[in-house]
Design an enzyme around this catalytic site. Structure first.
Site, short mmCIF file in Angstrom:
data_model
loop_
_atom_site.label_atom_id
_atom_site.label_comp_id
_atom_site.label_asym_id
_atom_site.label_seq_id
_atom_site.Cartn_x
_atom_site.Cartn_y
_atom_site.Cartn_z
N HIS A 43 0.85 -1.18 0.00
CA HIS A 43 0.00 0.00 0.00
C HIS A 43 0.89 1.24 0.00
O HIS A 43 2.12 1.11 -0.05
CB HIS A 43 -1.02 0.01 1.15
CG HIS A 43 -0.46 0.09 2.53
ND1 HIS A 43 0.00 -1.02 3.21
CD2 HIS A 43 -0.30 1.14 3.39
CE1 HIS A 43 0.42 -0.66 4.41
NE2 HIS A 43 0.25 0.64 4.54
N HIS A 52 1.63 3.75 2.15
CA HIS A 52 2.30 4.32 3.32
C HIS A 52 3.81 4.15 3.24
O HIS A 52 4.33 3.26 2.56
CB HIS A 52 1.77 3.67 4.60
CG HIS A 52 0.43 4.17 5.01
ND1 HIS A 52 -0.34 3.56 5.98
CD2 HIS A 52 -0.31 5.25 4.60
CE1 HIS A 52 -1.47 4.21 6.14
NE2 HIS A 52 -1.48 5.23 5.32
N ASP A 91 5.93 2.92 5.29
CA ASP A 91 6.50 1.64 5.74
C ASP A 91 6.42 0.56 4.67
O ASP A 91 6.96 -0.53 4.86
CB ASP A 91 5.84 1.17 7.04
CG ASP A 91 4.33 1.11 6.96
OD1 ASP A 91 3.75 1.64 6.00
OD2 ASP A 91 3.71 0.55 7.88
N HIS A 125 -7.01 -1.41 6.18
CA HIS A 125 -6.05 -0.48 6.79
C HIS A 125 -5.93 0.78 5.93
O HIS A 125 -5.81 1.89 6.44
CB HIS A 125 -4.70 -1.17 6.93
CG HIS A 125 -3.59 -0.27 7.32
ND1 HIS A 125 -3.48 0.29 8.57
CD2 HIS A 125 -2.52 0.17 6.61
CE1 HIS A 125 -2.40 1.04 8.62
NE2 HIS A 125 -1.80 0.99 7.44
N CYS A 180 -0.21 -4.66 6.54
CA CYS A 180 -0.91 -3.93 7.60
C CYS A 180 -2.40 -4.21 7.65
O CYS A 180 -3.10 -3.71 8.54
CB CYS A 180 -0.66 -2.43 7.45
SG CYS A 180 1.07 -1.97 7.71
N LYS A 222 -3.04 -7.81 11.88
CA LYS A 222 -2.31 -7.40 13.09
C LYS A 222 -1.63 -8.61 13.73
O LYS A 222 -2.09 -9.74 13.62
CB LYS A 222 -3.26 -6.76 14.11
CG LYS A 222 -4.09 -5.61 13.56
CD LYS A 222 -3.21 -4.48 13.03
CE LYS A 222 -2.42 -3.80 14.12
NZ LYS A 222 -1.63 -2.66 13.60
N ASN A 260 -2.72 2.33 13.36
CA ASN A 260 -2.95 3.56 12.60
C ASN A 260 -4.19 3.40 11.72
O ASN A 260 -4.19 2.62 10.77
CB ASN A 260 -1.71 3.87 11.75
CG ASN A 260 -1.91 5.09 10.85
OD1 ASN A 260 -2.83 5.88 11.03
ND2 ASN A 260 -1.04 5.24 9.87
N HIS A 306 3.43 -5.44 11.02
CA HIS A 306 4.27 -5.10 12.18
C HIS A 306 4.14 -6.22 13.21
O HIS A 306 3.05 -6.72 13.44
CB HIS A 306 3.84 -3.77 12.80
CG HIS A 306 3.77 -2.64 11.81
ND1 HIS A 306 4.85 -1.86 11.48
CD2 HIS A 306 2.73 -2.17 11.07
CE1 HIS A 306 4.49 -0.96 10.58
NE2 HIS A 306 3.20 -1.14 10.31
#
Length: 246
Positions: A102, A104, A106, A165, A184, A187, A196, A226
């Site tokens: 995606h 973002h 990260d 997300h 993301c 989880k 977030n 993460h």
């Protein structure tokens, strides 16, 4: 008694082997790599975020020497360079294709550096559009629903289940290893919240997760964006966190 001693010895050997296979290797102060299978490596890159502290983000490198694919780019160009050089040094190979799951930082922070190093980039069309609109590096290729990429004799299947997300989050499936990279959208087991949600669709997220669970029910290892890997139960854990949020 002799049989017991032999059994204990075998258990010790297996434990040592497992620890060796899954031992993390530091390739810099902020990047680690960990072997998941003979062909798939988990990397974790760390970055300081104002609201989240020293934050780890996961990605995968799929290798069938000399071919390699990177799923998600690290936060920075420097971290991306380190991973390209690690593959060249350790496997005499090259990361030929890269996939931000995606938009973002990260997942796409090092996209420009990867493309400068001749990594051919693939993403969802929505991801490409958001990156273009925000003045970031834009992938060479994009798709609308699903796409399968070859990595030597291996394959990586990319799938868009819907918003969650972010509006553009995709997952990646390595069928030969039965590894699902959820990014993301999913989880980790120790997560206590959806994290977030600034760009999240809380209404669509559960629906997207259910699609992923149904499509990849045979997954043996699931990688969240993460935190530590787990099993398919990470999807149920994420659904629970989203239910609690509503």
């Amino acid at each position: 008694m002799k049989l017991l001693k032999i059994t204990i010895f075998i258990i010790i050997l297996l434990t040592a082997y497992t620890m060796a296979v899954h031992a993390k290797e530091n390739i810099s102060d902020d990047v680690t790599v960990e072997k998941l299978t003979g062909t798939v490596w988990l990397y974790t890159a760390y970055y300081d975020l104002p609201d989240f502290g020293h934050c780890p983000a996961n990605g995968l490198i799929v290798i069938d020497t000399p071919h390699a694919i990177m799923i998600d780019l690290p936060w920075t160009d420097e971290q991306t360079s380190l991973l390209f050089e690690w593959v060249e040094r350790e496997f005499n190979g090259r990361i030929e294709k890269v996939i931000p799951t995606h938009f973002h930082i990260d997942c796409a922070g090092g996209l420009g550096e990867a493309m400068r190093r001749k990594g051919e980039a693939f993403s969802l069309d929505k991801t490409a559009q958001i990156l273009r609109d925000t003045g970031k590096s834009v992938p060479d290729n994009y798709f609308t629903d699903s796409l399968t990429l070859a990595c030597g004799s291996l394959s990586v299947e990319l799938f868009y289940p819907g918003a969650g997300h972010t509006v553009d989050n995709i997952v990646a499936w390595i069928p030969q290893a039965k590894i699902l990279f959820g990014g993301c959208l999913i989880k980790s087991a120790d997560a206590t919240s959806p994290g977030n949600i600034a760009d999240a669709s809380l209404e669509e997220w559960p629906k997207s997760l259910i699609k992923v669970r149904e499509k990849y029910s045979s997954a043996e290892i699931v990688i969240p964006g993460h935190g530590n890997p787990g099993g398919i139960d990470l999807i149920d854990h994420t659904l629970k966190l989203l239910h609690e949020k509503q």
